[in-house]
Design an enzyme around this catalytic site. Sequence first.
Site, mmCIF file in Angstrom:
data_model
loop_
_atom_site.group_PDB
_atom_site.id
_atom_site.type_symbol
_atom_site.label_atom_id
_atom_site.label_comp_id
_atom_site.label_asym_id
_atom_site.label_seq_id
_atom_site.Cartn_x
_atom_site.Cartn_y
_atom_site.Cartn_z
ATOM 1 N N ASP A 104 52.382 6.233 125.309
ATOM 2 C CA ASP A 104 53.838 6.096 125.438
ATOM 3 C C ASP A 104 54.374 5.222 124.303
ATOM 4 O O ASP A 104 55.067 4.233 124.525
ATOM 5 C CB ASP A 104 54.187 5.501 126.802
ATOM 6 C CG ASP A 104 55.659 5.697 127.159
ATOM 7 O OD1 ASP A 104 56.318 6.548 126.524
ATOM 8 O OD2 ASP A 104 56.155 5.006 128.065
ATOM 9 N N GLY A 125 60.684 -1.611 134.737
ATOM 10 C CA GLY A 125 60.735 -0.388 135.526
ATOM 11 C C GLY A 125 60.773 -0.664 137.016
ATOM 12 O O GLY A 125 61.217 0.186 137.788
#
Length: 747
Positions: free
Chosen positions: A561, A443
Amino acid sequence: MAAASPLLWLLLAAAAAAAAGSRSFLCQRRCGGVNIPYPFGMGDKSCFRQGFEIECRNKGSTGDVPVLVAKTNMTIRVLDLSVAPPEARVLLPVAWQCFDPAGNITGGYYGDVNFNQHGVYRISNTRNELYVLGCNTLVYAKGVKIQGGRFEYAYYAGCVSAVNDTNDPQDGACAGLGCCHVEIPPGLTDTTMSMWSDNGIWSHANQSFCPCDYAFIVEQSNYTFRASHLLQSSKNRPLEKDSTMPLVLDWAIRGNTSISCAQAAATKHVDEYACRSSHSSCINATNGPGYFCNCTKGYEGNPYVVDGCQNIDECARPHEFPCHGECEDNDGSYDCKCPPGYQSDGDAKEKPCNPKLPKLTNSAKLIIGITVGTSVLLFIILGTGVCYMLKRIEQKAKQRQLEAIEKKNGSERLKNVKTLLLFTKEELDQITNNNSVPLGKGGFGEIHKGTLSDKTEVAVKASNQVTKATLDEFVQEVEIQSRMMHRNILKLLGCCLRVDVPLLVYEYAAKGSLQDILHGKSSDQQREPLTLRSRFDIAIGSAQGLAYMHSYTENGIQHADVKPGNILLDGGLVPKISDFGLSKVFKAGKDYTINVVGCLAYMDPVYKDTGRLTPKSDVYSFGIVLLELISRKPVGNGESNLVKQFKRVFEQDNTGKVLFDRDIAAEEDIPILDEIAILALKCLKKKVEDRPDMVSVASALVMLKVSWEEKSLRFSSTSGNCGLFEGAPPRCDSPGKSDSVSENASL
């Protein structure tokens, strides 16, 4: 009324102390060389807590022996008792069954020992393992009886041992040839074994070289297999250790009103609360319900008795509590200061004390100024000296800058995490060969492969940039990951904080993510073949990793998640739960978290509607992952959403056959795939309370795999044979007894 005599007052005080669980001269605290700390005790009921009674038996020439007081005719010898950690080491018998040359059972004992009638003990799943010995043998243990589930018990653990030739078993090898061993699940309350005795499939006929089967739970590293153990006869059964094996029991304070710290604190029965010392704290048990007590930081001793936690004299233990100056003990801690004339560049507990420079008079300052000025002039003339001085100044400035960056990234808090290695940027450059092998992009930057000095392969990943606003979140993420010690959770080995963006060092997952394996990194990439067995193992491992996070850590943790992209796979396709950036520790007294943003496609609709993220939200997300595993279809959206497709076909056809991946959809495997899909749909229930927890999901997947692997061995329930019944876990009725654990297994 006449005044009470001093002796009477002494006796009254002693009786009161004993009743409060205090260590008193009225209670014997040692037997046969074993310390008996409260809540354990012997003799009068005031000397022990219910369920913790010990009896000191005299064995004549062998002296005194401590044993558990239990509802059994067997002697359960105690080897050691501990309050921190809450453990009891005991000797428990080995289960066995023996056969004649025709394969008929000549005798057996199945390990049922009712040592746990008050429910305080659990067999430690982290300290023990299950061993099975035999030449054509299936044995399993089971525990925690449940109502209304697919299976009779919540936990099953066992393995198969087979031998085709007398030369197969090898000393020290226990991988299926004459010996097998497995980890055990948490929650087991006894050692009863289910041992197959079928005269057909598991027949012992014509195996006179191997007449007996053995099974036992034993403390890790306390048993080594020998091929000669298989040669024991029923007259010389079992093994060479007098029919017992050492194992570790976890214990906790359990009861109708006090099964957790919150419940214990809320109860009106103050006398039932076990943490008696003024410097003690309550900790929820991780193996079954209940709680145990610890002394708080700076104290040690027995938290279960009044004034049992005593101050630690840190100054007397310099190896544990360093001090580079003068140490002074205080209540619950210690001070460390530099002596007069010395100072430390920081805390004297960590950094050495150096002499202070003396204060100078004006004359001295003038002389020094002239001298320094002259020296500077000489350095300017010499040139080389000036360059050296400037370089040193630059190095010190850079060092201060790096230290400031490191501190900004949370070094003051993370330096106390013992399981975390702190790397320098130079070390990581060497480990990654200057980032020469990229693995992909995370990310916040590229991920690179590296190799540590011990040849361990690692992945070095950039984290997010840390600011004052995000410092707490970053530190919590690292702390959470560093204490995750489970085979199916990606291990965080260390980090580098002396960079603008912290670098995290993880174990290397050679196969990448489950997302890439299932769907490919690009549309034109050929997907890697995945057998049904591999998918079972990926599902089971992932579920067990999440169950560990939810149930077996000191404070439960939500991943928040769960998706295929956050399940990595090593070279052997062992799944590793990863990416804990959104993970949250459960709030005390709550079972939900708010303000978390994960991947919308996998997000619990309850969270979307209410903002309440619970552990069952991870269960919902995992249900979608299960459907992807068996269909190999992307999750999609709208009417093509994978969840809606599965719900629709099951409502219409009562099977998901049309959606299963063709690579695994053999006709004989459709029923087991349907069972997996049904389990996934249970995880996807709209009501949170209707969803199973992750522990139950992991157990159900294990049982489904066992059922699938043994399907060729299933028999009709009316055949009278011992075998696997359709749609149920393996069962075996031992001779003269039903296939069940002792009465305490339902605790």
